[in-house]
Design a protein around this motif. Structure first.
Motif, short mmCIF file in Angstrom:
data_model
loop_
_atom_site.label_atom_id
_atom_site.label_comp_id
_atom_site.label_asym_id
_atom_site.label_seq_id
_atom_site.Cartn_x
_atom_site.Cartn_y
_atom_site.Cartn_z
N ASN A 46 14.39 -37.38 0.78
CA ASN A 46 13.45 -37.07 -0.31
C ASN A 46 12.02 -37.02 0.21
O ASN A 46 11.21 -36.18 -0.21
N ALA A 47 11.68 -37.95 1.10
CA ALA A 47 10.33 -37.95 1.69
C ALA A 47 10.09 -36.68 2.49
O ALA A 47 9.02 -36.06 2.41
N GLU A 89 7.63 -31.30 3.03
CA GLU A 89 7.80 -29.87 3.25
C GLU A 89 7.29 -29.07 2.06
O GLU A 89 6.69 -28.01 2.22
N MET A 90 7.52 -29.57 0.85
CA MET A 90 7.01 -28.88 -0.34
C MET A 90 5.49 -28.93 -0.39
O MET A 90 4.83 -27.97 -0.76
N GLY A 91 4.92 -30.10 0.00
CA GLY A 91 3.46 -30.22 0.01
C GLY A 91 2.81 -29.31 1.02
O GLY A 91 1.69 -28.84 0.83
N ASN A 133 3.08 -39.35 2.73
CA ASN A 133 1.76 -38.92 2.27
C ASN A 133 1.83 -37.51 1.69
O ASN A 133 0.97 -36.67 1.92
N GLY A 134 2.93 -37.25 0.92
CA GLY A 134 3.07 -35.98 0.24
C GLY A 134 2.18 -35.89 -0.99
O GLY A 134 1.23 -36.67 -1.16
N SER A 135 2.53 -34.98 -1.88
CA SER A 135 1.67 -34.72 -3.04
C SER A 135 1.82 -35.75 -4.15
O SER A 135 1.06 -35.76 -5.10
#
Length: 474
Positions: free
Chosen positions: A336-337, A342-344, A397-399
């Motif tokens: 999930n992290a 990757e999405m961020g 440190n994603g969104s």
């Protein structure tokens, strides 16, 4: 039951006559008469003496006349029936009263025998109206209760269906994980045999090669002038390069076999299909195995930089747990992290720092470093939070996520990923493994723009977890 009749007339003699003519009915409590001298007083009596069954009123009265009073009575309570009294010459007003809803009329001077018949007929009609109204109310109440019961039944069925779907999904997922674990363990076992064969022979091959190179060096020293045929072969095979490159080649082969052995060991450690009971386990070994399996996702891609992993391991004791299931939790949380990072990154490639060492130093110096760091980063921290419990923190440190999303994270089938990318089961099953299987806690701290941190807290010994689980149930 005594019927209550309101008599409205400005002639006081009418009250005396009614008391005289209906004394038997009054004494037997069949009738109760209430008197008012005008329409305004009558409206007051309707409130003070409620419930009134019928009204006997004159049409011609000062102030509020009988027609206006009739309209007010119909507005107050349609079940109260009104009988109009008037002189025979007021037939136009009587017709108007009947059109406005008067039940009947009487002409003055009153015939008391006719009045008694009219009162009884009016009261009988009122009784039927009230019985019908009561019957309708009972039916409406019964219908409401039936609808409420049907709604409760539907809600219970819906909850049962949702619970069945959740249970079925978890069973399917558990079966998948069990099958995957068996498959991984089988593949690891099959790979392990030839790898061990290669790894075991590499040391001998290296010794044999070194011996041959030493022998070749002796030949060169004692026979520095080979024959033309040997000299031609030396040039053909580029002997000088071969002697230089062969040790490096064998060294690369050893590194490759070491890498395969590590991967096989991680696969076997991750699956742990042979460990169906709780046993003391090295938590760090499970995390490292998970990271090794996910190594390919950590590497730099054409559209994103490499994902840095900071391991801040504490001095943990061996923890009693279901190792394979706990590894599944680590896999879900780290995956999930990675998805979040990757999405961020789709909004723009982040600029990396000069080195991993600089990133590690910054993280140590500043608690907010992970959220502020431009490098996509996962930090895994382990610590003993007291003598009997350990904590594993997996932060990125994603969104980050909103409070609405965070509050639904552990709901079965809830996912923010596109269709086909997520089942909504990973975190739900992880929560179940941590809380129900280990008597621990799994929670999340997150906010938009500040990344996310999942915190696993589990007891060191099984007995502590069982006690905590019983407290949660209680």
């Amino acid at each position: 039951m005594t019927a209550k009749i309101l008599v409205v007339d400005d002639e006081r003699d009418l009250e005396r006559l009614i008391c005289q003519k209906f004394r038997k009915n009054i004494r037997g409590k069949y009738f109760e008469f209430v008197y008012a001298s005008n329409g305004v007083e009558a409206l007051k009596k309707l409130q003070e003496e409620a419930p009134i069954d019928m009204v006997l009123t004159d049409i011609n009265m000062p102030g509020l006349d009988g027609l206006s009073l009739l309209t007010k009575i119909n507005e107050i309570d349609p079940t109260i029936k009104t009988v109009i009294m008037s002189a025979y010459g007021d037939m136009s007003k009587i017709r108007t009263a009947m059109n406005r809803g008067a039940f009947d009329f009487l002409t003055k001077p009153l015939d008391f025998q006719d009045l008694e018949i009219t009162i009884k007929r009016t009261l009988e009609h009122v009784r039927e109206l009230k019985e019908n109204q009561r019957y309708r109310q009972e039916k409406e109440k019964s219908l409401q209760q039936s609808e409420k019961y049907a709604k409760e039944q539907a809600e219970q069925l819906q909850k049962a269906l949702e619970e069945l779907q959740r249970t079925q999904a978890k069973l399917v997922q558990s079966e998948k994980m069990s099958s995957l674990g068996q498959l991984v363990a089988g593949v690891a076992h099959e790979i392990n045999n030839p790898v061990n064969f290669i790894y075991g022979n590499l040391s001998h091959a290296n010794d044999y090669t070194q011996n041959l190179l030493n022998l070749l060096n002796l030949y060169n020293q004692h026979y520095p002038n080979p024959s033309p045929e040997i000299k031609a072969e030396i040039e053909a095979i580029d002997l000088e390069f071969l002697i230089e490159d062969l040790p490096r080649l064998l060294g690369s082969m050893k590194l490759g076999s070491d890498r395969i052995r590590d991967i096989v060991r991680s696969l076997r450690n991750f699956s742990r299909v042979d460990e169906s009971e709780m046993k003391p386990v090295d938590i760090h070994e499970g995390i490292d195995s998970t990271l090794l399996i996910l190594h390919n996702r950590l590497k730099a891609k054409s559209d994103q930089p490499a994902i840095q992993v900071i391991k801040d391991y504490g001095n943990l004791p061996l923890v009693e747990c279901y190792a394979g299931q706990l590894n599944q939790v680590f896999m879900n949380l780290i995956t999930n992290a990675l998805d979040a990072l990757e999405m961020g990154n789709e909004t723009g490639v982040k600029m990396p720092l000069t080195s991993t060492e600089e990133l590690s130093w910054l993280n140590t110096q500043c608690p907010l470093a992970l959220a502020l760091c431009p490098v996509p980063t996962i930090r895994i921290t382990t610590e003993v939070i007291n003598r009997d419990w350990v904590a594993i923190r997996i932060a990125d440190n994603g969104s980050g996520m909103s409070e609405e999303v965070r509050s639904r994270l552990f709901n079965t089938f809830f996912t923010t990923k596109p269709v086909g990318k997520g089942t909504g089961l990973g975190l739900s099953i992880s929560h179940q493994i941590v809380s129900e299987k280990h008597g621990g806690q799994l929670r999340c701290i997150s906010a938009p723009g500040e990344g996310s941190e999942f915190i696993i807290e589990i007891p060191v010994r099984q007995s502590i977890g069982q006690h905590a689980l019983l407290q949660q149930v209680g």
